[in-house]
Design a protein around this motif. Structure first.
Motif, PDB file in Angstrom:
ATOM      1  N   THR A  77      41.356  49.495  32.260  1.00 25.85           N
ATOM      2  CA  THR A  77      42.376  50.173  32.169  1.00 25.85           C
ATOM      3  C   THR A  77      43.223  50.040  30.826  1.00 25.85           C
ATOM      4  OG1 THR A  77      42.100  51.036  34.386  1.00 25.85           O
ATOM      5  CG2 THR A  77      44.132  51.556  33.152  1.00 25.85           C
ATOM      6  N   LEU A  78      43.696  48.765  30.777  1.00 26.40           N
ATOM      7  CA  LEU A  78      44.834  48.546  29.673  1.00 26.40           C
ATOM      8  C   LEU A  78      43.794  48.390  28.545  1.00 26.40           C
ATOM      9  CD1 LEU A  78      47.030  45.719  31.267  1.00 26.40           C
ATOM     10  CD2 LEU A  78      47.609  47.800  30.363  1.00 26.40           C
ATOM     11  N   ALA A  79      42.727  47.833  28.421  1.00 25.71           N
ATOM     12  CA  ALA A  79      42.175  47.815  26.913  1.00 25.71           C
ATOM     13  C   ALA A  79      41.890  49.318  26.598  1.00 25.71           C
ATOM     14  CB  ALA A  79      40.637  47.236  27.311  1.00 25.71           C
ATOM     15  N   ALA A  80      41.581  50.357  27.575  1.00 27.49           N
ATOM     16  CA  ALA A  80      41.271  51.613  27.243  1.00 27.49           C
ATOM     17  C   ALA A  80      42.912  52.063  26.730  1.00 27.49           C
ATOM     18  CB  ALA A  80      40.647  52.619  28.160  1.00 27.49           C
ATOM     19  N   PHE A 130      51.031  56.136  33.308  1.00 27.53           N
ATOM     20  CA  PHE A 130      51.051  55.813  34.810  1.00 27.53           C
ATOM     21  C   PHE A 130      49.755  55.327  35.289  1.00 27.53           C
ATOM     22  CE2 PHE A 130      50.546  57.545  39.152  1.00 27.53           C
ATOM     23  CZ  PHE A 130      51.643  57.012  39.673  1.00 27.53           C
ATOM     24  N   ALA A 131      48.730  55.520  34.831  1.00 30.41           N
ATOM     25  CA  ALA A 131      47.418  55.054  35.424  1.00 30.41           C
ATOM     26  C   ALA A 131      47.537  53.560  34.838  1.00 30.41           C
ATOM     27  CB  ALA A 131      46.116  55.618  34.939  1.00 30.41           C
ATOM     28  N   ALA A 132      47.673  53.038  33.699  1.00 30.41           N
ATOM     29  CA  ALA A 132      47.711  51.941  33.298  1.00 30.41           C
ATOM     30  C   ALA A 132      48.829  50.987  34.103  1.00 30.41           C
ATOM     31  CB  ALA A 132      48.169  51.611  31.744  1.00 30.41           C
ATOM     32  N   ARG A 133      49.932  51.488  34.390  1.00 33.17           N
ATOM     33  CA  ARG A 133      51.106  51.082  35.275  1.00 33.17           C
ATOM     34  C   ARG A 133      50.449  50.616  36.595  1.00 33.17           C
ATOM     35  NH1 ARG A 133      54.850  54.504  32.288  1.00 33.17           N
ATOM     36  NH2 ARG A 133      55.870  53.275  30.762  1.00 33.17           N
ATOM     37  N   ALA A 134      50.078  51.715  36.964  1.00 28.06           N
ATOM     38  CA  ALA A 134      49.568  51.451  38.433  1.00 28.06           C
ATOM     39  C   ALA A 134      48.431  50.560  38.670  1.00 28.06           C
ATOM     40  CB  ALA A 134      48.859  52.819  38.833  1.00 28.06           C
ATOM     41  N   ALA A 135      47.561  50.431  37.568  1.00 24.08           N
ATOM     42  CA  ALA A 135      46.394  49.241  37.381  1.00 24.08           C
ATOM     43  C   ALA A 135      47.088  47.966  37.615  1.00 24.08           C
ATOM     44  CB  ALA A 135      45.623  49.543  36.323  1.00 24.08           C
ATOM     45  N   HIS A 169      49.180  36.945  35.428  1.00 20.27           N
ATOM     46  CA  HIS A 169      49.267  35.692  34.503  1.00 20.27           C
ATOM     47  C   HIS A 169      47.879  35.661  33.647  1.00 20.27           C
ATOM     48  CE1 HIS A 169      49.971  31.695  32.607  1.00 20.27           C
ATOM     49  NE2 HIS A 169      48.942  31.304  33.113  1.00 20.27           N
ATOM     50  N   ARG A 170      46.642  35.800  34.313  1.00 20.82           N
ATOM     51  CA  ARG A 170      45.384  35.782  33.829  1.00 20.82           C
ATOM     52  C   ARG A 170      45.481  37.096  32.772  1.00 20.82           C
ATOM     53  NH1 ARG A 170      41.578  34.487  38.894  1.00 20.82           N
ATOM     54  NH2 ARG A 170      41.948  32.424  38.895  1.00 20.82           N
ATOM     55  N   LEU A 171      46.109  38.146  33.289  1.00 19.82           N
ATOM     56  CA  LEU A 171      45.931  39.204  32.211  1.00 19.82           C
ATOM     57  C   LEU A 171      46.601  39.002  31.083  1.00 19.82           C
ATOM     58  CD1 LEU A 171      44.926  42.093  32.154  1.00 19.82           C
ATOM     59  CD2 LEU A 171      46.938  42.910  33.366  1.00 19.82           C
ATOM     60  N   ALA A 172      47.769  38.478  31.239  1.00 15.86           N
ATOM     61  CA  ALA A 172      48.941  38.172  30.120  1.00 15.86           C
ATOM     62  C   ALA A 172      47.785  37.210  29.051  1.00 15.86           C
ATOM     63  CB  ALA A 172      50.101  37.509  30.487  1.00 15.86           C
ATOM     64  N   ARG A 173      47.324  36.098  29.560  1.00 15.66           N
ATOM     65  CA  ARG A 173      46.677  35.298  28.452  1.00 15.66           C
ATOM     66  C   ARG A 173      45.341  36.213  27.783  1.00 15.66           C
ATOM     67  NH1 ARG A 173      45.284  30.582  32.697  1.00 15.66           N
ATOM     68  NH2 ARG A 173      43.358  31.699  32.574  1.00 15.66           N
ATOM     69  N   PRO A 227      50.260  45.733  19.347  1.00 10.24           N
ATOM     70  CA  PRO A 227      49.764  45.718  20.886  1.00 10.24           C
ATOM     71  C   PRO A 227      50.796  45.122  21.876  1.00 10.24           C
ATOM     72  CG  PRO A 227      48.008  44.938  19.589  1.00 10.24           C
ATOM     73  CD  PRO A 227      49.256  45.239  18.635  1.00 10.24           C
ATOM     74  N   LEU A 228      51.610  44.046  21.264  1.00 14.80           N
ATOM     75  CA  LEU A 228      52.728  43.587  22.013  1.00 14.80           C
ATOM     76  C   LEU A 228      53.720  44.537  22.463  1.00 14.80           C
ATOM     77  CD1 LEU A 228      53.238  39.861  20.394  1.00 14.80           C
ATOM     78  CD2 LEU A 228      52.752  40.575  22.885  1.00 14.80           C
ATOM     79  N   VAL A 229      54.281  45.303  21.381  1.00 15.44           N
ATOM     80  CA  VAL A 229      55.228  46.270  21.599  1.00 15.44           C
ATOM     81  C   VAL A 229      54.858  47.350  22.659  1.00 15.44           C
ATOM     82  CG1 VAL A 229      56.595  48.098  20.475  1.00 15.44           C
ATOM     83  CG2 VAL A 229      56.388  46.056  19.192  1.00 15.44           C
ATOM     84  N   ARG A 230      53.586  47.686  22.576  1.00 17.73           N
ATOM     85  CA  ARG A 230      53.035  48.720  23.519  1.00 17.73           C
ATOM     86  C   ARG A 230      52.979  47.925  24.846  1.00 17.73           C
ATOM     87  NH1 ARG A 230      48.190  52.212  21.354  1.00 17.73           N
ATOM     88  NH2 ARG A 230      48.745  53.530  22.890  1.00 17.73           N
ATOM     89  N   ILE A 231      52.616  46.822  25.069  1.00 17.10           N
ATOM     90  CA  ILE A 231      52.600  46.162  26.302  1.00 17.10           C
ATOM     91  C   ILE A 231      53.920  46.424  26.800  1.00 17.10           C
ATOM     92  CG2 ILE A 231      52.117  44.097  27.443  1.00 17.10           C
ATOM     93  CD1 ILE A 231      49.693  43.829  25.365  1.00 17.10           C
TER      94      ILE A 231
END
Length: 116
Positions: free
Chosen positions: A19-22, A36-41, A51-55, A71-75
Protein backbone atom coordinates in the motif's frame (compact mmCIF):
# COMPACT_ATOMS: atom_id res chain seq x y z
CA UNK A 1 22.13 -14.15 5.22
CA UNK A 2 18.63 -13.43 6.45
CA UNK A 3 17.39 -14.81 9.74
CA UNK A 4 14.22 -16.85 10.02
CA UNK A 5 12.43 -13.91 11.68
CA UNK A 6 13.18 -11.66 8.69
CA UNK A 7 11.88 -14.24 6.24
CA UNK A 8 8.51 -14.53 7.95
CA UNK A 9 6.57 -11.32 7.41
CA UNK A 10 2.94 -11.00 8.44
CA UNK A 11 0.21 -10.48 5.91
CA UNK A 12 -0.52 -7.13 7.58
CA UNK A 13 3.08 -6.00 7.07
CA UNK A 14 3.16 -7.14 3.44
CA UNK A 15 -0.12 -5.32 2.77
CA UNK A 16 1.21 -2.13 4.41
CA UNK A 17 4.37 -2.39 2.32
CA UNK A 18 2.41 -2.78 -0.93
CA UNK A 19 0.00 0.00 0.00
CA UNK A 20 2.77 2.46 0.91
CA UNK A 21 4.79 1.64 -2.21
CA UNK A 22 1.77 2.32 -4.40
CA UNK A 23 0.90 5.46 -2.42
CA UNK A 24 4.42 6.89 -2.80
CA UNK A 25 4.33 6.32 -6.58
CA UNK A 26 1.11 8.28 -7.02
CA UNK A 27 0.97 11.94 -7.93
CA UNK A 28 -0.04 14.45 -5.26
CA UNK A 29 -3.76 14.47 -6.05
CA UNK A 30 -4.10 10.68 -6.16
CA UNK A 31 -1.99 10.34 -3.01
CA UNK A 32 -4.33 12.68 -1.12
CA UNK A 33 -7.32 10.58 -2.18
CA UNK A 34 -5.73 7.34 -1.03
CA UNK A 35 -4.02 8.62 2.12
CA UNK A 36 -6.70 7.11 4.39
CA UNK A 37 -6.01 3.60 3.05
CA UNK A 38 -2.28 4.10 3.54
CA UNK A 39 -2.79 5.36 7.11
CA UNK A 40 -5.07 2.43 7.87
CA UNK A 41 -2.45 -0.02 6.57
CA UNK A 42 0.23 1.51 8.82
CA UNK A 43 -2.10 1.63 11.84
CA UNK A 44 -2.47 -2.15 11.82
CA UNK A 45 1.24 -2.78 12.35
CA UNK A 46 2.97 -3.80 15.56
CA UNK A 47 5.90 -1.75 16.87
CA UNK A 48 8.39 -4.25 15.45
CA UNK A 49 6.67 -4.15 12.06
CA UNK A 50 6.65 -0.34 12.07
CA UNK A 51 10.40 -0.40 12.72
CA UNK A 52 10.92 -2.85 9.84
CA UNK A 53 8.74 -0.70 7.61
CA UNK A 54 10.77 2.41 8.49
CA UNK A 55 13.99 0.60 7.54
CA UNK A 56 12.43 -0.56 4.28
CA UNK A 57 11.21 2.97 3.54
CA UNK A 58 14.71 4.31 4.25
CA UNK A 59 16.13 2.05 1.56
CA UNK A 60 13.29 3.09 -0.75
CA UNK A 61 14.20 6.75 -0.14
CA UNK A 62 17.85 5.94 -0.89
CA UNK A 63 16.87 4.33 -4.17
CA UNK A 64 15.24 7.55 -5.39
CA UNK A 65 18.65 9.21 -5.75
CA UNK A 66 18.39 12.99 -6.15
CA UNK A 67 14.71 12.99 -5.16
CA UNK A 68 15.56 11.59 -1.71
CA UNK A 69 13.82 14.32 0.30
CA UNK A 70 10.47 14.01 -1.47
CA UNK A 71 9.55 10.53 -0.17
CA UNK A 72 10.55 11.51 3.38
CA UNK A 73 8.29 14.55 3.30
CA UNK A 74 5.39 12.49 1.97
CA UNK A 75 5.91 9.86 4.67
CA UNK A 76 5.90 12.62 7.32
CA UNK A 77 2.64 13.91 5.87
CA UNK A 78 1.12 10.47 6.19
CA UNK A 79 2.38 9.59 9.68
CA UNK A 80 4.73 11.78 11.68
CA UNK A 81 6.07 8.98 13.88
CA UNK A 82 6.76 6.76 10.87
CA UNK A 83 8.40 9.72 9.14
CA UNK A 84 10.68 10.32 12.14
CA UNK A 85 11.58 6.63 12.29
CA UNK A 86 12.29 6.59 8.55
CA UNK A 87 14.48 9.71 8.80
CA UNK A 88 16.43 8.06 11.63
CA UNK A 89 16.83 4.91 9.54
CA UNK A 90 18.00 6.98 6.55
CA UNK A 91 20.68 8.53 8.75
CA UNK A 92 21.96 5.05 9.60
CA UNK A 93 22.26 3.81 6.01
CA UNK A 94 25.74 2.81 4.91
CA UNK A 95 27.70 4.98 2.54
CA UNK A 96 26.72 8.30 4.06
CA UNK A 97 23.43 8.51 2.20
CA UNK A 98 21.50 11.67 2.90
CA UNK A 99 18.54 13.08 1.02
CA UNK A 100 19.39 15.71 -1.57
CA UNK A 101 17.55 18.29 0.54
CA UNK A 102 16.68 18.23 4.15
CA UNK A 103 13.44 20.14 4.58
CA UNK A 104 12.66 22.03 7.79
CA UNK A 105 9.96 20.55 10.01
CA UNK A 106 7.42 23.25 9.05
CA UNK A 107 7.32 21.79 5.52
CA UNK A 108 6.15 18.43 6.87
CA UNK A 109 2.66 19.59 7.78
CA UNK A 110 -0.19 19.00 5.37
CA UNK A 111 -1.70 22.02 3.60
CA UNK A 112 -5.08 22.97 4.99
CA UNK A 113 -6.72 23.46 1.60
CA UNK A 114 -6.89 20.91 -1.18
CA UNK A 115 -5.40 23.30 -3.73
CA UNK A 116 -2.64 24.58 -1.42
Amino acid sequence: MATAAELVLSATYREAQRTLAAWLERNHREARRTAFAARAAVAGLTAVERHRLARWLAWLCASTGQRGAAPLVRIHHLDGALGDATAAAVAQLPGGFAPARSLPREHWSMPTRLGA
